[in-house]
Motif scaffolding. Structure first.
Motif, PDB file in Angstrom:
ATOM      1  N   GLN A 145       0.833  -1.206   0.000  1.00  0.00           N
ATOM      2  CA  GLN A 145       0.000   0.000   0.000  1.00  0.00           C
ATOM      3  C   GLN A 145       0.870   1.260   0.000  1.00  0.00           C
ATOM      4  O   GLN A 145       0.614   2.209  -0.744  1.00  0.00           O
ATOM      5  N   VAL A 146       1.919   1.256   0.802  1.00  0.00           N
ATOM      6  CA  VAL A 146       2.820   2.405   0.867  1.00  0.00           C
ATOM      7  C   VAL A 146       3.550   2.588  -0.467  1.00  0.00           C
ATOM      8  O   VAL A 146       3.688   3.713  -0.955  1.00  0.00           O
ATOM      9  N   VAL A 147       3.986   1.485  -1.085  1.00  0.00           N
ATOM     10  CA  VAL A 147       4.667   1.569  -2.380  1.00  0.00           C
ATOM     11  C   VAL A 147       3.719   2.164  -3.422  1.00  0.00           C
ATOM     12  O   VAL A 147       4.096   3.073  -4.171  1.00  0.00           O
ATOM     13  N   ARG A 148       2.494   1.669  -3.466  1.00  0.00           N
ATOM     14  CA  ARG A 148       1.528   2.196  -4.441  1.00  0.00           C
ATOM     15  C   ARG A 148       1.245   3.671  -4.209  1.00  0.00           C
ATOM     16  O   ARG A 148       1.188   4.461  -5.153  1.00  0.00           O
ATOM     17  N   GLU A 149       1.046   4.046  -2.953  1.00  0.00           N
ATOM     18  CA  GLU A 149       0.767   5.453  -2.646  1.00  0.00           C
ATOM     19  C   GLU A 149       1.934   6.352  -3.034  1.00  0.00           C
ATOM     20  O   GLU A 149       1.752   7.399  -3.623  1.00  0.00           O
ATOM     21  N   TYR A 208       4.575   5.790  -5.153  1.00  0.00           N
ATOM     22  CA  TYR A 208       5.043   5.805  -6.540  1.00  0.00           C
ATOM     23  C   TYR A 208       3.930   5.954  -7.580  1.00  0.00           C
ATOM     24  O   TYR A 208       4.212   6.378  -8.699  1.00  0.00           O
ATOM     25  N   LEU A 209       2.697   5.607  -7.238  1.00  0.00           N
ATOM     26  CA  LEU A 209       1.635   5.643  -8.245  1.00  0.00           C
ATOM     27  C   LEU A 209       0.611   6.743  -8.029  1.00  0.00           C
ATOM     28  O   LEU A 209      -0.076   7.135  -8.971  1.00  0.00           O
ATOM     29  N   ASN A 210       0.477   7.236  -6.816  1.00  0.00           N
ATOM     30  CA  ASN A 210      -0.521   8.264  -6.525  1.00  0.00           C
ATOM     31  C   ASN A 210       0.127   9.643  -6.659  1.00  0.00           C
ATOM     32  O   ASN A 210       0.789  10.120  -5.749  1.00  0.00           O
ATOM     33  N   HIS A 211      -0.097  10.264  -7.798  1.00  0.00           N
ATOM     34  CA  HIS A 211       0.484  11.584  -8.042  1.00  0.00           C
ATOM     35  C   HIS A 211      -0.524  12.697  -7.806  1.00  0.00           C
ATOM     36  O   HIS A 211      -0.212  13.858  -7.997  1.00  0.00           O
ATOM     37  N   GLU A 212      -1.723  12.321  -7.381  1.00  0.00           N
ATOM     38  CA  GLU A 212      -2.803  13.288  -7.188  1.00  0.00           C
ATOM     39  C   GLU A 212      -2.822  13.849  -5.759  1.00  0.00           C
ATOM     40  O   GLU A 212      -3.182  14.993  -5.554  1.00  0.00           O
ATOM     41  N   ARG A 221       0.445  14.388   3.109  1.00  0.00           N
ATOM     42  CA  ARG A 221      -0.394  14.086   4.271  1.00  0.00           C
ATOM     43  C   ARG A 221      -1.541  13.157   3.925  1.00  0.00           C
ATOM     44  O   ARG A 221      -1.921  12.303   4.708  1.00  0.00           O
ATOM     45  N   GLN A 222      -2.106  13.348   2.734  1.00  0.00           N
ATOM     46  CA  GLN A 222      -3.212  12.493   2.301  1.00  0.00           C
ATOM     47  C   GLN A 222      -2.730  11.060   2.080  1.00  0.00           C
ATOM     48  O   GLN A 222      -3.452  10.110   2.383  1.00  0.00           O
ATOM     49  N   ALA A 245      -2.325   9.481   5.507  1.00  0.00           N
ATOM     50  CA  ALA A 245      -3.643   9.188   6.079  1.00  0.00           C
ATOM     51  C   ALA A 245      -4.270   7.975   5.400  1.00  0.00           C
ATOM     52  O   ALA A 245      -4.883   7.126   6.068  1.00  0.00           O
ATOM     53  N   HIS A 246      -4.133   7.871   4.090  1.00  0.00           N
ATOM     54  CA  HIS A 246      -4.696   6.735   3.364  1.00  0.00           C
ATOM     55  C   HIS A 246      -4.074   5.424   3.823  1.00  0.00           C
ATOM     56  O   HIS A 246      -4.738   4.390   3.854  1.00  0.00           O
ATOM     57  N   CYS A 247      -2.809   5.469   4.204  1.00  0.00           N
ATOM     58  CA  CYS A 247      -2.119   4.278   4.686  1.00  0.00           C
ATOM     59  C   CYS A 247      -2.330   4.069   6.186  1.00  0.00           C
ATOM     60  O   CYS A 247      -1.865   3.070   6.751  1.00  0.00           O
ATOM     61  N   GLY A 248      -3.009   5.001   6.826  1.00  0.00           N
ATOM     62  CA  GLY A 248      -3.308   4.866   8.250  1.00  0.00           C
ATOM     63  C   GLY A 248      -2.101   5.042   9.151  1.00  0.00           C
ATOM     64  O   GLY A 248      -1.997   4.387  10.188  1.00  0.00           O
ATOM     65  N   CYS A 249      -1.188   5.926   8.755  1.00  0.00           N
ATOM     66  CA  CYS A 249       0.001   6.138   9.569  1.00  0.00           C
ATOM     67  C   CYS A 249       0.494   7.572   9.415  1.00  0.00           C
ATOM     68  O   CYS A 249      -0.007   8.318   8.581  1.00  0.00           O
ATOM     69  N   GLY A 250       1.443   7.926  10.222  1.00  0.00           N
ATOM     70  CA  GLY A 250       2.057   9.239  10.136  1.00  0.00           C
ATOM     71  C   GLY A 250       3.278   9.198   9.230  1.00  0.00           C
ATOM     72  O   GLY A 250       3.637   8.160   8.676  1.00  0.00           O
ATOM     73  N   ARG A 251       3.934  10.333   9.119  1.00  0.00           N
ATOM     74  CA  ARG A 251       5.089  10.475   8.235  1.00  0.00           C
ATOM     75  C   ARG A 251       6.203   9.481   8.561  1.00  0.00           C
ATOM     76  O   ARG A 251       6.729   8.807   7.683  1.00  0.00           O
ATOM     77  N   THR A 252       6.576   9.396   9.827  1.00  0.00           N
ATOM     78  CA  THR A 252       7.683   8.530  10.238  1.00  0.00           C
ATOM     79  C   THR A 252       7.398   7.070   9.907  1.00  0.00           C
ATOM     80  O   THR A 252       8.240   6.373   9.333  1.00  0.00           O
ATOM     81  N   GLN A 253       6.192   6.609  10.259  1.00  0.00           N
ATOM     82  CA  GLN A 253       5.843   5.216   9.992  1.00  0.00           C
ATOM     83  C   GLN A 253       5.729   4.958   8.483  1.00  0.00           C
ATOM     84  O   GLN A 253       6.125   3.897   7.990  1.00  0.00           O
ATOM     85  N   PHE A 254       5.211   5.924   7.734  1.00  0.00           N
ATOM     86  CA  PHE A 254       5.087   5.791   6.283  1.00  0.00           C
ATOM     87  C   PHE A 254       6.464   5.531   5.664  1.00  0.00           C
ATOM     88  O   PHE A 254       6.646   4.594   4.886  1.00  0.00           O
ATOM     89  N   TYR A 255       7.443   6.351   6.026  1.00  0.00           N
ATOM     90  CA  TYR A 255       8.775   6.191   5.448  1.00  0.00           C
ATOM     91  C   TYR A 255       9.509   4.978   6.005  1.00  0.00           C
ATOM     92  O   TYR A 255      10.348   4.385   5.314  1.00  0.00           O
TER      93      TYR A 255
END
Length: 119
Positions: A72-76, A78-82, A86-87, A90-100
């Protein structure tokens, strides 16, 4: 993040999903054929290229072998350019630190699986 994996995943996104600025039907082989009405000259794409087999391997790894939170994080990323950053978080259900942190884990797992396939 692993810079080499980041570059490969950017190329994968462009190659398999059209990426940013690809226009038309994307830059996959089928998309190019549709855009050119069947007249495709191989190697006509500009910029750095990745072998299509690596793109296909990455596609399979992301879709079939990565754990859902990592895929999910990879798709968001590399593929979500819209969406804004922050969005995406949020879509991945985590904050910046956890996302990276998840993105880094995904890079490690994808790299490991690519090495296994190459061996």
């Amino acid at each position: 993040m692993i810079p080499e994996m980041d570059e490969m995943l950017q190329l994968w996104a462009r190659d398999m999903h059209g990426g940013v600025g690809a226009g038309g039907s994307g830059s996959s082989m089928l998309g190019q054929l549709m855009d050119c009405k069947g007249e495709l000259i191989r190697g006509s794409r500009g910029g750095p290229k990745m072998l299509l087999s690596w793109s296909a391997d990455i596609e399979v790894i992301v879709n079939k072998h990565l754990a859902w939170p990592l895929a999910q994080v990879v798709r968001e990323h590399y593929l979500n350019h819209e969406s804004l950053e922050r969005q995406k978080w949020a879509h991945c259900g985590c904050g910046r630190t956890q996302f990276y942190a998840r993105l880094h884990s995904a890079h490690l797992e994808i790299a490991g699986m690519l090495l296994e396939r190459a061996a």
